[in-house]
Design a protein around this motif. Structure first.
Motif, mmCIF file in Angstrom:
data_model
loop_
_atom_site.group_PDB
_atom_site.id
_atom_site.type_symbol
_atom_site.label_atom_id
_atom_site.label_comp_id
_atom_site.label_asym_id
_atom_site.label_seq_id
_atom_site.Cartn_x
_atom_site.Cartn_y
_atom_site.Cartn_z
ATOM 1 N N ILE A 85 1.896 7.310 -5.721
ATOM 2 C CA ILE A 85 2.802 8.260 -4.983
ATOM 3 C C ILE A 85 1.829 9.362 -4.879
ATOM 4 O O ILE A 85 1.922 10.142 -3.946
ATOM 5 N N GLY A 86 1.269 9.877 -5.915
ATOM 6 C CA GLY A 86 0.304 11.002 -6.009
ATOM 7 C C GLY A 86 -0.692 10.799 -4.762
ATOM 8 O O GLY A 86 -1.144 11.921 -4.160
ATOM 9 N N ALA A 87 -1.320 9.732 -4.594
ATOM 10 C CA ALA A 87 -2.315 9.487 -3.585
ATOM 11 C C ALA A 87 -1.435 9.584 -2.283
ATOM 12 O O ALA A 87 -2.150 10.075 -1.335
ATOM 13 N N ILE A 88 -0.537 8.893 -2.139
ATOM 14 C CA ILE A 88 0.387 9.100 -0.786
ATOM 15 C C ILE A 88 0.693 10.491 -0.442
ATOM 16 O O ILE A 88 0.267 11.038 0.841
ATOM 17 N N PHE A 89 1.116 11.310 -1.415
ATOM 18 C CA PHE A 89 1.754 12.817 -1.081
ATOM 19 C C PHE A 89 0.055 13.624 -0.888
ATOM 20 O O PHE A 89 0.137 14.330 0.358
ATOM 21 N N GLU A 90 -0.935 13.193 -1.493
ATOM 22 C CA GLU A 90 -2.187 14.014 -0.977
ATOM 23 C C GLU A 90 -2.591 13.429 0.254
ATOM 24 O O GLU A 90 -2.828 14.479 1.216
ATOM 25 N N LYS A 91 -2.508 12.226 0.689
ATOM 26 C CA LYS A 91 -3.091 11.805 2.035
ATOM 27 C C LYS A 91 -2.163 12.324 3.175
ATOM 28 O O LYS A 91 -2.771 12.496 4.228
ATOM 29 N N LEU A 92 -0.907 12.448 2.601
ATOM 30 C CA LEU A 92 -0.264 12.632 3.983
ATOM 31 C C LEU A 92 0.490 14.218 3.878
ATOM 32 O O LEU A 92 1.222 14.568 4.824
ATOM 33 N N LYS A 93 -0.256 15.022 2.889
ATOM 34 C CA LYS A 93 0.109 16.237 2.847
ATOM 35 C C LYS A 93 1.610 16.688 2.889
ATOM 36 O O LYS A 93 2.359 17.621 3.528
ATOM 37 N N VAL A 94 2.408 15.718 2.009
ATOM 38 C CA VAL A 94 3.706 16.186 1.565
ATOM 39 C C VAL A 94 3.935 16.342 0.332
ATOM 40 O O VAL A 94 2.957 16.023 -0.732
ATOM 41 N N ARG A 95 5.017 17.321 -0.059
ATOM 42 C CA ARG A 95 5.162 17.854 -1.289
ATOM 43 C C ARG A 95 6.226 17.028 -2.120
ATOM 44 O O ARG A 95 6.016 16.910 -3.394
#
Length: 176
Positions: A154-164
């Motif tokens: 989830i942390g990697a996904i948030f960072e890659k997709l620039k979502v909070r």
């Protein structure tokens, strides 16, 4: 309308709380608040909350919407989420936002969508599960991995997709 956290000569707060009244529309009350606090995170409280009112509040760029009579623990959680840049909305409005357009079929998301381009296959699976409303525990069980691994994905996904937060991710996945 009552302004919370507003005091003359004080440092401007990062977050302001607005208790809605019945003497003006939601948009009017928020616009008036924005005159005094143009860039602060806005938490809106309602004596009689409803999904329609929640949608109106969120469409006026508020960061949270909850019941005026919520307990101290809930209000503390609301403040923490907003302070971290997230959105706070009730479960029923979350379900309404995430509900599939065709109630007879589950949400299907193809890996070929633009949002998935930079994600690994496992991150795509986790993102899809989040879009379907899965908790970390449920996702871990479904994918036969640990909750800690789910959190890392989830942390990697948030960072890659620039979502909070999970809501932004679910809306991105669902609306692609």
């Amino acid at each position: 309308m009552r302004l919370e956290n507003a005091s003359a000569g004080a440092v401007e707060p990062a977050m302001v709380w607005l208790r809605l009244s019945s003497d003006a529309t939601v948009a009017q009350q928020i616009a008036k608040m924005r005159q005094t606090f143009p860039s602060q995170a806005l938490v809106v409280l309602s004596d009689i909350p409803s999904d329609l009112e929640a949608l109106a509040v969120l469409s006026c760029s508020a960061r949270a919407y909850c019941n005026t009579h919520a307990g101290k623990e809930v209000l503390s959680k609301v403040a923490a989420v907003v302070e971290q840049g997230g959105l706070w909305i009730g479960e029923s409005i979350m379900q309404r936002l995430l509900a599939p357009t065709d109630s007879q079929r589950p949400l299907t998301v193809l890996a070929g969508h633009a949002w998935a381009t930079n994600l690994t296959e496992r991150e795509i699976e986790v993102a899809k599960a989040i879009a379907l409303g899965g908790s970390n525990k449920e996702i871990a069980a479904q994918l036969e991995i640990t909750e800690r691994t789910v959190k890392a994905h989830i942390g990697a996904i948030f960072e890659k997709l620039k979502v909070r937060d999970r809501l932004q991710l679910a809306l991105l996945v669902k609306n692609s």
